[in-house]
Design a protein around this motif. Structure first.
Motif, PDB file in Angstrom:
ATOM      1  N   PRO A  38       7.438  -5.894 -18.980  1.00 18.14           N
ATOM      2  CA  PRO A  38       7.738  -4.813 -19.673  1.00 18.14           C
ATOM      3  C   PRO A  38       7.639  -3.458 -18.855  1.00 18.14           C
ATOM      4  CG  PRO A  38       5.471  -5.257 -19.825  1.00 18.14           C
ATOM      5  CD  PRO A  38       6.042  -6.239 -18.955  1.00 18.14           C
ATOM      6  N   THR A  86       9.372   1.113 -18.876  1.00 17.91           N
ATOM      7  CA  THR A  86      10.397   2.126 -19.268  1.00 17.91           C
ATOM      8  C   THR A  86      11.798   2.189 -18.667  1.00 17.91           C
ATOM      9  OG1 THR A  86       8.522   3.319 -19.807  1.00 17.91           O
ATOM     10  CG2 THR A  86      10.281   4.620 -20.249  1.00 17.91           C
ATOM     11  N   GLY A 100      11.944  -0.518  -6.715  1.00 13.92           N
ATOM     12  CA  GLY A 100      10.540  -1.073  -6.681  1.00 13.92           C
ATOM     13  C   GLY A 100      10.578  -2.041  -8.045  1.00 13.92           C
ATOM     14  N   ILE A 147      10.009  -6.074  -8.015  1.00 14.93           N
ATOM     15  CA  ILE A 147       9.058  -6.990  -8.999  1.00 14.93           C
ATOM     16  C   ILE A 147       9.713  -8.014  -9.783  1.00 14.93           C
ATOM     17  CG2 ILE A 147       7.417  -6.753 -10.839  1.00 14.93           C
ATOM     18  CD1 ILE A 147       6.450  -5.635  -8.425  1.00 14.93           C
ATOM     19  N   ARG A 160       3.068  -7.221 -14.343  1.00 17.61           N
ATOM     20  CA  ARG A 160       3.028  -5.662 -13.920  1.00 17.61           C
ATOM     21  C   ARG A 160       3.100  -5.725 -12.487  1.00 17.61           C
ATOM     22  NH1 ARG A 160       4.323  -2.037 -17.520  1.00 17.61           N
ATOM     23  NH2 ARG A 160       2.823  -0.467 -17.254  1.00 17.61           N
ATOM     24  N   GLY A 161       3.908  -4.392 -12.074  1.00 19.29           N
ATOM     25  CA  GLY A 161       3.564  -4.065 -10.566  1.00 19.29           C
ATOM     26  C   GLY A 161       2.539  -3.060 -10.507  1.00 19.29           C
TER      27      GLY A 161
HETATM   28  P1  ADP Z   1       5.740   2.051 -17.712  1.00 18.58           P
HETATM   29  O1  ADP Z   1       6.041   3.062 -18.777  1.00 18.58           O
HETATM   30  O2  ADP Z   1       5.278   0.737 -18.501  1.00 18.58           O
HETATM   31  O3  ADP Z   1       4.733   2.355 -16.800  1.00 18.58           O
HETATM   32  P2  ADP Z   1       7.666   1.876 -15.813  1.00 18.58           P
HETATM   33  O4  ADP Z   1       9.044   1.628 -15.856  1.00 18.58           O
HETATM   34  O5  ADP Z   1       7.203   3.219 -15.054  1.00 18.58           O
HETATM   35  O6  ADP Z   1       6.763   1.647 -17.077  1.00 18.58           O
HETATM   36  O7  ADP Z   1       6.981   0.646 -14.876  1.00 18.58           O
HETATM   37  C1  ADP Z   1       7.259  -0.621 -15.389  1.00 18.58           C
HETATM   38  C2  ADP Z   1       6.272  -1.489 -14.393  1.00 18.58           C
HETATM   39  O8  ADP Z   1       7.089  -1.606 -13.180  1.00 18.58           O
HETATM   40  C3  ADP Z   1       4.926  -1.152 -14.332  1.00 18.58           C
HETATM   41  O9  ADP Z   1       4.118  -2.319 -13.810  1.00 18.58           O
HETATM   42  C4  ADP Z   1       4.912  -0.420 -12.794  1.00 18.58           C
HETATM   43  O10 ADP Z   1       3.537  -0.172 -12.312  1.00 18.58           O
HETATM   44  C5  ADP Z   1       6.001  -1.068 -12.235  1.00 18.58           C
HETATM   45  N1  ADP Z   1       6.372  -0.563 -11.177  1.00 18.58           N
HETATM   46  C6  ADP Z   1       7.167   0.951 -11.146  1.00 18.58           C
HETATM   47  N2  ADP Z   1       7.480   1.384  -9.779  1.00 18.58           N
HETATM   48  C7  ADP Z   1       7.213   0.284  -8.988  1.00 18.58           C
HETATM   49  C8  ADP Z   1       7.357   0.149  -7.803  1.00 18.58           C
HETATM   50  N3  ADP Z   1       8.017   0.961  -6.979  1.00 18.58           N
HETATM   51  N4  ADP Z   1       6.930  -1.005  -7.197  1.00 18.58           N
HETATM   52  C9  ADP Z   1       6.300  -1.674  -7.843  1.00 18.58           C
HETATM   53  N5  ADP Z   1       6.107  -1.753  -9.171  1.00 18.58           N
HETATM   54  C10 ADP Z   1       6.635  -0.841  -9.594  1.00 18.58           C
END
Ligand code: ADP
Length: 163
Positions: A9, A11, A18, A22, A92-93
């Motif tokens: 999941p 946004t 990144g 993932i 999750r990343g």
């Molecule tokens: P959220 O609003 O759920 O945080 P994001 O789109 O910002 O949504 O991130 C979705 C997932 O991807 C999260 O687990 C976030 O930590 C991971 N994520 C975002 N950017 C990176 C990155 N550069 N490297 C690894 N994981 C990332």
């Protein structure tokens, strides 16, 4: 054998390299990956839900050679959506320490809501560690070069938004 279904999941406003890393790595851990694009009205996204779904959809075809992939919009409680799609893991990343506290708490609460669903954290690759959608948008808005942070398609879409 039961099919291992994972849910990733986010946004994705917009999808970055990144996120893509993932996605790629999550695709090796399951038989089916559901990428859940959060509607997230309160975050006031720059890209519409359709645009965010499209950006992810446009990169997943190589993974479809190995596993099933679905890109879906979602709203509501994450754990309910995870149950609804039959996933047993949430991917999750994790970037540096800044993500840790929030993710730790979320994983803990979700575990209380449904202990059969495991949150799996993938450490961000060092080359993508500092990439955040929020900063990518800010750089693009100010006319900076974002080509090392996003795919050419996303770069084009950002240029289009800000010109
Ligand atoms: P959220 O609003 O759920 O945080 P994001 O789109 O910002 O949504 O991130 C979705 C997932 O991807 C999260 O687990 C976030 O930590 C991971 N994520 C975002 N950017 C990176 C990155 N550069 N490297 C690894 N994981 C990332």
């Amino acid at each position: 054998m039961t099919k291992r279904i994972a849910l990733y999941p986010g946004t994705f406003d917009p999808m970055t390299l990144g996120h893509l890393d993932i996605l790629k790595r999550a695709s090796t851990l399951c038989d089916k990956l559901v990428v859940a694009v959060a509607i997230n009205r309160n975050k006031n996204p720059l890209f519409s839900l359709d645009e965010r779904v499209e950006m992810v959809e446009n990169v997943v075809s190589p993974f479809r050679e190995r596993i099933e992939v679905e890109v879906k919009p979602f709203e509501g409680l994450l754990i309910h959506y995870t149950e609804q799609v039959g996933a047993t893991m949430i991917v999750r990343g994790l970037r540096a320490v800044s993500d840790f506290e929030y993710e730790f708490q979320m994983a803990g609460m979700n575990d209380r809501l449904n202990p059969n669903i495991e949150t799996v954290f993938l450490m961000a690759d060092p080359q993508y560690q500092t990439i955040a959608s929020r900063l990518v948008k800010e750089i693009a808005r100010l006319g900076g070069n974002v080509s090392q942070f996003v795919t050419p398609e996303v770069e084009y879409r950002l240029k289009d938004k800000f010109t």
